[in-house]
Each structure stands twice: as structure tokens, then as C-alpha cells.
Design an enzyme around this catalytic site. Structure first.
Site, PDB file in Angstrom:
ATOM      1  N   HIS A 133       0.856  -1.193   0.000  1.00 33.24           N
ATOM      2  CA  HIS A 133       0.000   0.000   0.000  1.00 33.24           C
ATOM      3  C   HIS A 133       0.887   1.238   0.000  1.00 33.24           C
ATOM      4  O   HIS A 133       1.909   1.287   0.684  1.00 33.24           O
ATOM      5  CB  HIS A 133      -0.893  -0.002   1.251  1.00 33.24           C
ATOM      6  CG  HIS A 133      -1.677   1.256   1.448  1.00 33.24           C
ATOM      7  ND1 HIS A 133      -1.423   2.140   2.467  1.00 33.24           N
ATOM      8  CD2 HIS A 133      -2.718   1.785   0.744  1.00 33.24           C
ATOM      9  CE1 HIS A 133      -2.277   3.141   2.403  1.00 33.24           C
ATOM     10  NE2 HIS A 133      -3.069   2.961   1.375  1.00 33.24           N
ATOM     11  N   ASN A 134       0.494   2.263  -0.777  1.00 32.59           N
ATOM     12  CA  ASN A 134       1.292   3.499  -0.848  1.00 32.59           C
ATOM     13  C   ASN A 134       2.781   3.163  -0.943  1.00 32.59           C
ATOM     14  O   ASN A 134       3.591   3.626  -0.146  1.00 32.59           O
ATOM     15  CB  ASN A 134       1.021   4.394   0.365  1.00 32.59           C
ATOM     16  CG  ASN A 134      -0.350   5.040   0.319  1.00 32.59           C
ATOM     17  OD1 ASN A 134      -1.087   4.895  -0.654  1.00 32.59           O
ATOM     18  ND2 ASN A 134      -0.708   5.753   1.371  1.00 32.59           N
ATOM     19  N   GLU A 163       1.513   0.170  -5.474  1.00 34.74           N
ATOM     20  CA  GLU A 163       0.575   1.270  -5.662  1.00 34.74           C
ATOM     21  C   GLU A 163       1.307   2.552  -6.038  1.00 34.74           C
ATOM     22  O   GLU A 163       2.402   2.836  -5.541  1.00 34.74           O
ATOM     23  CB  GLU A 163      -0.238   1.496  -4.383  1.00 34.74           C
ATOM     24  CG  GLU A 163      -1.320   2.551  -4.551  1.00 34.74           C
ATOM     25  CD  GLU A 163      -2.128   2.788  -3.288  1.00 34.74           C
ATOM     26  OE1 GLU A 163      -3.208   3.396  -3.388  1.00 34.74           O
ATOM     27  OE2 GLU A 163      -1.674   2.373  -2.204  1.00 34.74           O
ATOM     28  N   ASP A 165       0.265   6.701  -6.429  1.00 29.31           N
ATOM     29  CA  ASP A 165      -0.684   7.818  -6.344  1.00 29.31           C
ATOM     30  C   ASP A 165      -0.155   8.946  -7.215  1.00 29.31           C
ATOM     31  O   ASP A 165       0.918   9.499  -6.935  1.00 29.31           O
ATOM     32  CB  ASP A 165      -0.820   8.305  -4.899  1.00 29.31           C
ATOM     33  CG  ASP A 165      -1.575   7.327  -4.018  1.00 29.31           C
ATOM     34  OD1 ASP A 165      -1.906   6.236  -4.505  1.00 29.31           O
ATOM     35  OD2 ASP A 165      -1.817   7.650  -2.836  1.00 29.31           O
ATOM     36  N   HIS A 178       1.643  11.319  -1.473  1.00 25.37           N
ATOM     37  CA  HIS A 178       0.367  11.161  -0.782  1.00 25.37           C
ATOM     38  C   HIS A 178      -0.318  12.514  -0.773  1.00 25.37           C
ATOM     39  O   HIS A 178       0.078  13.407  -0.015  1.00 25.37           O
ATOM     40  CB  HIS A 178       0.603  10.642   0.636  1.00 25.37           C
ATOM     41  CG  HIS A 178      -0.601  10.010   1.236  1.00 25.37           C
ATOM     42  ND1 HIS A 178      -0.826   9.952   2.595  1.00 25.37           N
ATOM     43  CD2 HIS A 178      -1.669   9.389   0.673  1.00 25.37           C
ATOM     44  CE1 HIS A 178      -1.967   9.328   2.836  1.00 25.37           C
ATOM     45  NE2 HIS A 178      -2.499   8.983   1.680  1.00 25.37           N
ATOM     46  N   GLU A 212      -3.736   5.034  -8.466  1.00 30.09           N
ATOM     47  CA  GLU A 212      -4.717   5.971  -7.925  1.00 30.09           C
ATOM     48  C   GLU A 212      -4.499   7.295  -8.648  1.00 30.09           C
ATOM     49  O   GLU A 212      -3.512   8.000  -8.403  1.00 30.09           O
ATOM     50  CB  GLU A 212      -4.577   6.120  -6.412  1.00 30.09           C
ATOM     51  CG  GLU A 212      -5.731   6.900  -5.813  1.00 30.09           C
ATOM     52  CD  GLU A 212      -5.755   6.854  -4.293  1.00 30.09           C
ATOM     53  OE1 GLU A 212      -6.050   7.906  -3.698  1.00 30.09           O
ATOM     54  OE2 GLU A 212      -5.489   5.791  -3.728  1.00 30.09           O
ATOM     55  N   LYS A 261      -3.855  -1.554 -13.055  1.00 27.43           N
ATOM     56  CA  LYS A 261      -5.157  -1.521 -12.373  1.00 27.43           C
ATOM     57  C   LYS A 261      -5.595  -0.064 -12.280  1.00 27.43           C
ATOM     58  O   LYS A 261      -4.928   0.751 -11.628  1.00 27.43           O
ATOM     59  CB  LYS A 261      -5.058  -2.127 -10.978  1.00 27.43           C
ATOM     60  CG  LYS A 261      -6.322  -1.931 -10.147  1.00 27.43           C
ATOM     61  CD  LYS A 261      -6.065  -2.192  -8.680  1.00 27.43           C
ATOM     62  CE  LYS A 261      -7.250  -1.774  -7.825  1.00 27.43           C
ATOM     63  NZ  LYS A 261      -7.415  -0.301  -7.763  1.00 27.43           N
ATOM     64  N   LYS A 263      -9.206   2.831 -13.507  1.00 26.68           N
ATOM     65  CA  LYS A 263     -10.514   2.978 -14.133  1.00 26.68           C
ATOM     66  C   LYS A 263     -10.393   2.744 -15.640  1.00 26.68           C
ATOM     67  O   LYS A 263      -9.380   3.079 -16.257  1.00 26.68           O
ATOM     68  CB  LYS A 263     -11.066   4.381 -13.883  1.00 26.68           C
ATOM     69  CG  LYS A 263     -11.445   4.652 -12.426  1.00 26.68           C
ATOM     70  CD  LYS A 263     -12.736   3.958 -12.049  1.00 26.68           C
ATOM     71  CE  LYS A 263     -13.170   4.321 -10.637  1.00 26.68           C
ATOM     72  NZ  LYS A 263     -14.443   3.679 -10.284  1.00 26.68           N
ATOM     73  N   ASN A 511      18.138 -15.359  33.379  1.00 28.05           N
ATOM     74  CA  ASN A 511      19.538 -15.057  33.038  1.00 28.05           C
ATOM     75  C   ASN A 511      20.218 -16.103  32.160  1.00 28.05           C
ATOM     76  O   ASN A 511      21.309 -16.579  32.464  1.00 28.05           O
ATOM     77  CB  ASN A 511      20.365 -14.888  34.327  1.00 28.05           C
ATOM     78  CG  ASN A 511      19.874 -13.717  35.157  1.00 28.05           C
ATOM     79  OD1 ASN A 511      19.332 -12.754  34.616  1.00 28.05           O
ATOM     80  ND2 ASN A 511      20.048 -13.803  36.459  1.00 28.05           N
ATOM     81  N   TYR A 541      11.539 -11.485  29.272  1.00 28.54           N
ATOM     82  CA  TYR A 541      10.541 -11.221  30.315  1.00 28.54           C
ATOM     83  C   TYR A 541      10.960 -10.047  31.200  1.00 28.54           C
ATOM     84  O   TYR A 541      12.127  -9.914  31.591  1.00 28.54           O
ATOM     85  CB  TYR A 541      10.347 -12.467  31.176  1.00 28.54           C
ATOM     86  CG  TYR A 541       9.449 -12.234  32.372  1.00 28.54           C
ATOM     87  CD1 TYR A 541       8.068 -12.161  32.219  1.00 28.54           C
ATOM     88  CD2 TYR A 541       9.993 -12.078  33.641  1.00 28.54           C
ATOM     89  CE1 TYR A 541       7.241 -11.945  33.309  1.00 28.54           C
ATOM     90  CE2 TYR A 541       9.174 -11.860  34.737  1.00 28.54           C
ATOM     91  CZ  TYR A 541       7.802 -11.792  34.572  1.00 28.54           C
ATOM     92  OH  TYR A 541       6.995 -11.580  35.656  1.00 28.54           O
TER      93      TYR A 541
END
Length: 595
Positions: A133-134, A163, A165, A178, A212, A261, A263, A511, A541
Site C-alpha cells: 500500500h502506498n 501502488e 498515487d 500522498h 490511484e 489496475k 478505471k 539469566n 521477560y
């Protein structure tokens, strides 16, 4: 301290330093594994070697290799036994046994699953596809740096869907960033050049370029020209063999191809004449989400509200329609972006090459409310899921929930390390890390599989997973201060359908990060093995604060080798931690119910 004692034992000459033979002896003492020695002794009659028959018994009974054990036993002796004398006798010493168990053949993940081993001739919709993504972002979604290097890293990691943009840039050159944020800008031209160079270095199977598009028609024409000239024959421009079929082509059919990908005006079947410009609805992904469903800081909410206001202002100044150039539209073949109406509408009207994008919240709701319909939908068409716009820090959602309903393109912010990327890396580690994983049979046909009620499925069968966590070896230090020692524990986590989500952990060892010994057994019931992932986590821990992460390894349940196995740990960013392992004994059996 322990190593100092071992060094003193090897220093037979009492000189304070180790001579050649003494160093060899020190190394043997240092690497002595009592946990493996006990296993060796269980099958060795003389306590010194495993005969071919004894090794075969071990492989059959413990490693569950069945009829393969005899031939494999001889292969292991030939491959791992360092003593020529033992080899001639057809036997394996403890040294050879140890070398076998720490090798890839002794690892928890079946090495055959690390190669390209799945059928790649099925329709694209029948595969999970490693997705980003992005992809242009190296950091967060508000102020982060955009870089071609982000595409290189994602593609090398196995991503097959990236992707971009796109926005209008100066001098007629589209830029990638972005939108309406302070992220830096890079040229669309440079992104496509990088894609052309690195698309098929890690995998030969198709790359989906998720576009996009926020550009004017004029700069869209520039984008189309750049895609055409830079990618050349790699760019898919028309249906394979010139025909439109009822199913998508396969990854094998599309080797070496980049699919756009975006429109598209009209369909593949139509030979309509388009004008130079056409109009369609804006992408679903352009709509910002409400912050109500997320736990965010006040600063993040404030920034989101500013982003939302900017977007609304832009929408007010321009109509809710976007224009698309004919040149760019013509480059969209098998990944036409369409708005999702309903599963019924898709079943009656949609074409196999039409795909929808879903926000994580919308996809989760559909998965919970209409899981079976979502599975059926995804057997025919591609679905892309993307993170909430509220994840301004580039955090990720749990991809497992969407894989459970067969969503193929579950896009993550791959630059952000953590549980979600561990799961993604774990799933796509199989099948040669090619970025495509074949979905289970019941997600590729008309089975009525509901991930919320797997027991109602005709093919339902559950398995018991028993993991004896035996020991750890050379676990990494968390605090680099001199003298600091870790208190390690191991947690085993199961990810899959909701009924399979489970976690159990061992006690912690005080330890000792060098060779901690647990010998504790954790048991799980796995209802849908085909979708389950098993994650091993080692933590330091701390009773006063949150435990520190030390290492992890995630493996698909169906790729696990039963028996005595080593788990080679990975760091937080997914890179190997040299020599750092867990030693476990895995047993898998059918669940029996008493009448």
C-alpha cells in the site's frame, strides 16, 4: 561465566591460551547440545552412532517420514556425516546428527515448500497476491519521504502488487506522493523506470500496478506515454490471444507482464469508439474514512480532520466526476477498477476482469456479515483491501481476517515492521517466495465455506498441534549494556479463522540467553489448517514493564515439518539472526472424539 569455565576445561596445558587442538576441543565443548544428545541416545544402541536402521527408525517414528525414511537416511549420512569412517560403516555420529538437525532439512518449514511447488495455471483470482500500500512511502503517511527505493525494497520482498498515487506536477510531468500531505514528491517517470528495472528480479510472475489517478487529462496522456515507452513489451496492452474468457488468465500465462489496475471506460468485449476524454465516478480509495473506529492520538485526529477538510474543499471546487484519457484507459486490461455495489450485483452483472477496492473497515464488516458470499465473490474476481486513511503512522491491520474470505490483494504498509508484516512474510515464504500462493480448494470452487462456522463445511476436519518447546540457542541480547542477560520465554501464536486464534507461552528462564532449556509442551486445536499460520515469538521477560521482543518466525501450518526441528529466528524487520534458534518437537494428529 559459563564460557569461561568451558575454556578452562579445554586449556589442558594451563597456559592461559588455547593451542590448535585445545581450541578445537573448546569449540566442541561450547557447541555441545545435551538436548540433542538425549534424542540421539534414545535411538542409538551403542551410544556412539546411529546405524542406518536406527536412523531410519528415528526418521519414521519422530520425523513422520513414513516409507521415505530408508532412502532418506542414507542421503542424510552422505550429506551431513563428517566422519569418513562412519560413512563407510553406513552410520551417523552425534556430530552428523547435530548438523542434520540444524540444516534446512531439519528446519520447521519444509524446504520443498521454499521452492516453486504450486500449480500456477489457475486463474489469478485463485491466488493470494503479496501486495503493498502506498508503495512510494519510506515512512509515515503525513510527512514521510517518497522514494524509488521503497519500490525496490517492496519488489525484492516479493510484492506483486504495488501502488502509485499520481498528481499533476510542474512542467507537465506527473508526480507521485500522498496527496494533500507533506510527504515528498517523486516523478512518475522515475517510478515507472524503477518498476521496469526491478519488477521481475525476485519473481517472474505478473506485477499489478495499482494506479490511484488524480491527474488532469493532459498529464494522464503523459502517464500513458511513459508507461508505453518505458515498460515496452512488459506492459500488457490487450487480452491474451485477443479473446475475452470467462475466467482471468493465470500467473503462468502472464509471466513477465505488468498489469495496470485503474478505471477503464467500457469493457474488453466492447469495440466502442471512445472520445479523447471520458467521465466516470471517482475511486472509492479517494474517500477519507471516519476516525471513529480507530484509537488515535489527538494530534493524529487533528491532522486527519485537516486532510478531510482539504479533500472536501477540493471536491467542492470540482465536481464529483473525474475525467480519464482514452490513452490511459486503453492500457487497462484485466484489472478494471469498479465501484462495489453488492455481492448479488457482482454475481449477476460483473465481469471477471472487474475488481473492487475495499477499505479495511468495509472489508471486515463484509467478512463478518457475509463471509460465504465474500468467498464466492473472490473465487471469480479480484478484491483489493487497503489500510484505513486514519493510519497516518503507516501502521497495519491484521491481514488474516481478509485472507479468511479469499481476498487476494490485501495491501499492507510494507515499510512498517511488526506482527502484520510477520504474517504476510510467513504466508508468502512458501511457493518459492514468488508472491503468489494458491488458495485452498474450498475457496476456489462452489463450496459453502463460512470462516465464522467452519464446522458446517462438508470437508471440515480438525487437527491437534502439539509443540514441545525444548531449548533455545544463542538468543540475541536486547539490552546492549555490558553484563545484561535476558530472561527468555517463548510464545506460540495461531492465526487463522476466528476459532483458531490462540496463544500460549512457556515460563521464562532466568539469566540465560545462550542455551535456555524449557521442555514445556503447548497444545492447540486447528479447525482450518489450510488457512492457519503459526508464529513463534521469543521475548525477554520483564515483570515491571512490557516484555522486549527478541525474535520470531512465522510459518504456514501446512508447511510445518513434524518431529524434532529447529526454528531459525528472524529480527523485527524480517532479517535472519545468525545462529539464533529454537529447538522444538512438533506432533500433528487428527482430533479424536470419544463417543
Amino acid at each position: 561465566f559459563q564460557n569461561g569455565v568451558k575454556m578452562a576445561l579445554a586449556d589442558k596445558s594451563k597456559s592461559g591460551c588455547l593451542e590448535n587442538e585445545e581450541f578445537v576441543q573448546f569449540y566442541k565443548i561450547l557447541t555441545e547440545r545435551k538436548d540433542m544428545w538425549r534424542v540421539f541416545q534414545d535411538y542409538s544402541r551403542d551410544g556412539q552412532t546411529l546405524t542406518l536402521a536406527e536412523l531410519k527408525d528415528f526418521l519414521r517414528q519422530e520425523q513422520q517420514e513414513g516409507e521415505r525414511s530408508w532412502e532418506h537416511a542414507q542421503e542424510l549420512i552422505d550429506r551431513y556425516e563428517p566422519s569418513e569412517t562412519a560413512k563407510k560403516q553406513g552410520a551417523m555420529s552425534i556430530d552428523g546428527f547435530q548438523m542434520y538437525l540444524v540444516s534446512p532439512e531439519g528446519a520447521i518449514m519444509d524446504p520443498q515448500q521454499l521452492t516453486l511447488s504450486q500449480d500456477m495455471s489457475r486463474p489469478l483470482s485463485h491466488y493470494f497476491i503479496c501486495s503493498s500500500h502506498n508503495t512510494y512511502l519510506m515512512e509515515d503517511q503525513l510527512r514521510g519521504q517518497s522514494s524509488q527505493e521503497a519500490y525496490i525494497q517492496a519488489l525484492k520482498r516479493g510484492c506483486r502488487c504495488v501502488e502509485v498515487d499520481c498528481w499533476d506536477g510542474p512542467n507537465g510531468e506527473p508526480v507521485v506522493y500522498h496527496g494533500h500531505t507533506f510527504t515528498s514528491k517523486i516523478l512518475f517517470r522515475d517510478v515507472i523506470t524503477t518498476l521496469g528495472e526491478y519488477a521481475f528480479k525476485a519473481s517472474e510472475f505478473p506485477v499489478i500496478l495499482s494506479l490511484e489517478n488524480h491527474c488532469s487529462v493532459e498529464q494522464q496522456r503523459v502517464m500513458a506515454q511513459l508507461l508505453d515507452t518505458i515498460l515496452g513489451d512488459m506492459l500488457l496492452r490487450e487480452p491474451l490471444d485477443g479473446l475475452v474468457h470467462q475466467e482471468l488468465p493465470s500467473p503462468h500465462d502472464l509471466k513477465g507482464k505488468i498489469l495496470l489496475k485503474a478505471k477503464k471506460i467500457g469493457g474488453l468485449e466492447e469495440n466502442e469508439t471512445l472520445t479523447d476524454e471520458a467521465t466516470d465516478e471517482i475511486s472509492d480509495e479517494a474517500e477519507p474514512e471516519s476516525p471513529s473506529a480507530e484509537n488515535l492520538s489527538a494530534e493524529a485526529i487533528c491532522l486527519h480532520d485537516k486532510f478531510r477538510s482539504l479533500t472536501q474543499a477540493c471536491n467542492f471546487l470540482s465536481p464529483q466526476k473525474s475525467k480519464f484519457s482514452r490513452e490511459l484507459s486503453d492500457l487497462v486490461v484485466y484489472c478494471k477498477s469498479v465501484h462495489f455495489h453488492s455481492f448479488e450485483y457482482s454475481r449477476l452483472h460483473s465481469k471477471c476482469y472487474e475488481m473492487s477496492s475495499f477499505s479495511e473497515s468495509k472489508a471486515r464488516k463484509l467478512a463478518k456479515d457475509t463471509g460465504t458470499e465474500f468467498v464466492h465473490h473472490n473465487s471469480r474476481q479480484l478484491s483489493r483491501v487497503y489500510p484505513s486513511g486514519m493510519r497516518t503512522d503507516s501502521s497495519n491491520y491484521n491481514p488474516q481476517e481478509l485472507w479468511n474470505v479469499g481476498c487476494q490483494i490485501v495491501a499492507l504498509n510494507v515499510q512498517t515492521a511488526g506482527l502484520e508484516m510477520d504474517l504476510n512474510d510467513g504466508l508468502f515464504r512458501q511457493n518459492g517466495c514468488c508472491g503468489y500462493v494458491l488458495k485452498p480448494d474450498f475457496m476456489r470452487n462452489d463450496d459453502s465455506f463460512d470462516p465464522e462456522r467452519p464446522q458446517d463445511w462438508d470437508g471440515y476436519t480438525s487437527l491437534q498441534l502439539s509443540i514441545q518447546v525444548i531449548s533455545g540457542q544463542q538468543l540475541p541480547k536486547v539490552n546492549q549494556k555490558e553484563g545484561s542477560i535476558v530472561d527468555p520465554l517463548v510464545r506460540v501464536e495461531i492465526y487463522g479463522v476466528s476459532q483458531d486464534q490462540a496463544k500460549q507461552e512457556t515460563s521464562y528462564i532466568d539469566n540465560n540467553g545462550f542455551n535456555p532449556l524449557w521442555n514445556e509442551t503447548l497444545n492447540f486445536i486447528i479447525h482450518v489448517p489450510e488457512l492457519a499460520l503459526v508464529r513463534f515469538v521469543v521475548e525477554d521477560y520483564d515483570k515491571a514493564s512490557r516484555n522486549d521482543f527478541m525474535g520470531q518466525f512465522t510459518v504456514p501450518f501446512t508447511c510445518i515439518q513434524p518431529g524434532y526441528r529447529h526454528i531459525h529466528l528472524l529480527s523485527k524487520d524480517g532479517t535472519a539472526i545468525p545462529l539464533s534458534t529454537l529447538f522444538v518437537n512438533v506432533k500433528i494428529s487428527e482430533v479424536t472424539t470419544e463417543v
